[in-house]
Motif scaffolding. Sequence first.
Motif, PDB file in Angstrom:
ATOM      1  N   UNK A  15       0.838  -1.205   0.000  1.00 51.95           N
ATOM      2  CA  UNK A  15       0.000   0.000   0.000  1.00 51.95           C
ATOM      3  C   UNK A  15       0.873   1.256   0.000  1.00 51.95           C
ATOM      4  N   UNK A  16       1.976   1.221   0.735  1.00 52.46           N
ATOM      5  CA  UNK A  16       2.889   2.362   0.747  1.00 52.46           C
ATOM      6  C   UNK A  16       3.466   2.592  -0.647  1.00 52.46           C
ATOM      7  N   UNK A  17       3.794   1.518  -1.341  1.00 56.32           N
ATOM      8  CA  UNK A  17       4.309   1.635  -2.712  1.00 56.32           C
ATOM      9  C   UNK A  17       3.248   2.222  -3.633  1.00 56.32           C
ATOM     10  N   UNK A  18       2.000   1.796  -3.448  1.00 54.34           N
ATOM     11  CA  UNK A  18       0.909   2.341  -4.253  1.00 54.34           C
ATOM     12  C   UNK A  18       0.768   3.846  -4.015  1.00 54.34           C
ATOM     13  N   UNK A  19       0.874   4.273  -2.765  1.00 59.33           N
ATOM     14  CA  UNK A  19       0.762   5.698  -2.452  1.00 59.33           C
ATOM     15  C   UNK A  19       1.927   6.466  -3.076  1.00 59.33           C
ATOM     16  N   UNK A  20       3.098   5.875  -3.112  1.00 63.59           N
ATOM     17  CA  UNK A  20       4.238   6.542  -3.750  1.00 63.59           C
ATOM     18  C   UNK A  20       4.018   6.694  -5.246  1.00 63.59           C
ATOM     19  N   UNK A  21       3.396   5.700  -5.874  1.00 62.21           N
ATOM     20  CA  UNK A  21       3.104   5.786  -7.301  1.00 62.21           C
ATOM     21  C   UNK A  21       1.959   6.748  -7.600  1.00 62.21           C
ATOM     22  N   UNK A  22       1.074   6.943  -6.628  1.00 60.13           N
ATOM     23  CA  UNK A  22      -0.095   7.806  -6.784  1.00 60.13           C
ATOM     24  C   UNK A  22      -0.122   8.822  -5.648  1.00 60.13           C
ATOM     25  N   UNK A  23       0.664   9.886  -5.744  1.00 59.11           N
ATOM     26  CA  UNK A  23       0.818  10.812  -4.625  1.00 59.11           C
ATOM     27  C   UNK A  23      -0.458  11.563  -4.234  1.00 59.11           C
ATOM     28  N   UNK A  24      -1.477  11.547  -5.059  1.00 59.13           N
ATOM     29  CA  UNK A  24      -2.736  12.190  -4.687  1.00 59.13           C
ATOM     30  C   UNK A  24      -3.311  11.569  -3.422  1.00 59.13           C
ATOM     31  N   UNK A  28      -5.485  12.743   0.015  1.00 63.02           N
ATOM     32  CA  UNK A  28      -6.744  12.123   0.434  1.00 63.02           C
ATOM     33  C   UNK A  28      -6.667  11.627   1.872  1.00 63.02           C
ATOM     34  N   UNK A  29      -5.568  10.953   2.197  1.00 59.78           N
ATOM     35  CA  UNK A  29      -5.430  10.403   3.550  1.00 59.78           C
ATOM     36  C   UNK A  29      -5.178  11.484   4.595  1.00 59.78           C
ATOM     37  N   UNK A  30      -4.553  12.565   4.202  1.00 55.11           N
ATOM     38  CA  UNK A  30      -4.342  13.663   5.139  1.00 55.11           C
ATOM     39  C   UNK A  30      -5.657  14.327   5.503  1.00 55.11           C
ATOM     40  N   UNK A  31      -6.539  14.432   4.526  1.00 47.57           N
ATOM     41  CA  UNK A  31      -7.819  15.094   4.768  1.00 47.57           C
ATOM     42  C   UNK A  31      -8.844  14.177   5.418  1.00 47.57           C
ATOM     43  N   UNK A  32      -8.789  12.893   5.052  1.00 49.00           N
ATOM     44  CA  UNK A  32      -9.768  11.955   5.596  1.00 49.00           C
ATOM     45  C   UNK A  32      -9.106  10.596   5.792  1.00 49.00           C
ATOM     46  N   UNK A  33      -8.623  10.295   6.983  1.00 49.65           N
ATOM     47  CA  UNK A  33      -7.930   9.019   7.236  1.00 49.65           C
ATOM     48  C   UNK A  33      -8.815   7.789   7.056  1.00 49.65           C
ATOM     49  N   UNK A  34     -10.116   7.966   7.049  1.00 49.67           N
ATOM     50  CA  UNK A  34     -11.013   6.829   6.874  1.00 49.67           C
ATOM     51  C   UNK A  34     -11.055   6.329   5.429  1.00 49.67           C
ATOM     52  N   UNK A  35     -10.403   7.030   4.533  1.00 50.73           N
ATOM     53  CA  UNK A  35     -10.363   6.584   3.136  1.00 50.73           C
ATOM     54  C   UNK A  35      -9.331   5.478   2.922  1.00 50.73           C
ATOM     55  N   UNK A  36      -8.757   4.994   3.992  1.00 50.13           N
ATOM     56  CA  UNK A  36      -7.756   3.923   3.891  1.00 50.13           C
ATOM     57  C   UNK A  36      -8.377   2.675   3.266  1.00 50.13           C
TER      58      UNK A  36
END
Length: 77
Positions: A15-24, A28-36
């Motif tokens: 998941x961390x790798x996915x977030x690195x590939x998709x920095x948006x 999203x997670x900063x604004x709403x942590x429930x979007x995990x």
Amino acid sequence: MDSTSYNYLSENPHLARFVRYNPIWYRYLSRDPHRIYELEKEAKRFYGKTFPQRVEKLNNQVQMVGMLIQFAGAMKD
């Protein structure tokens, strides 16, 4: 980013790798942590781990084996 989101990503490197590939997703997670949970679904789609994608991959492999068998049978004749 929320500390729980950060810890969750630390525990799940795919998941961390996915977030690195998709920095948006940082935003999203900063604004709403429930979007995990939404992040997990998107990552599965990105990596081809959804059920339909796995079935399609298996189907392609079966077709490839069938073609190789036909080719091997044609070479014997």
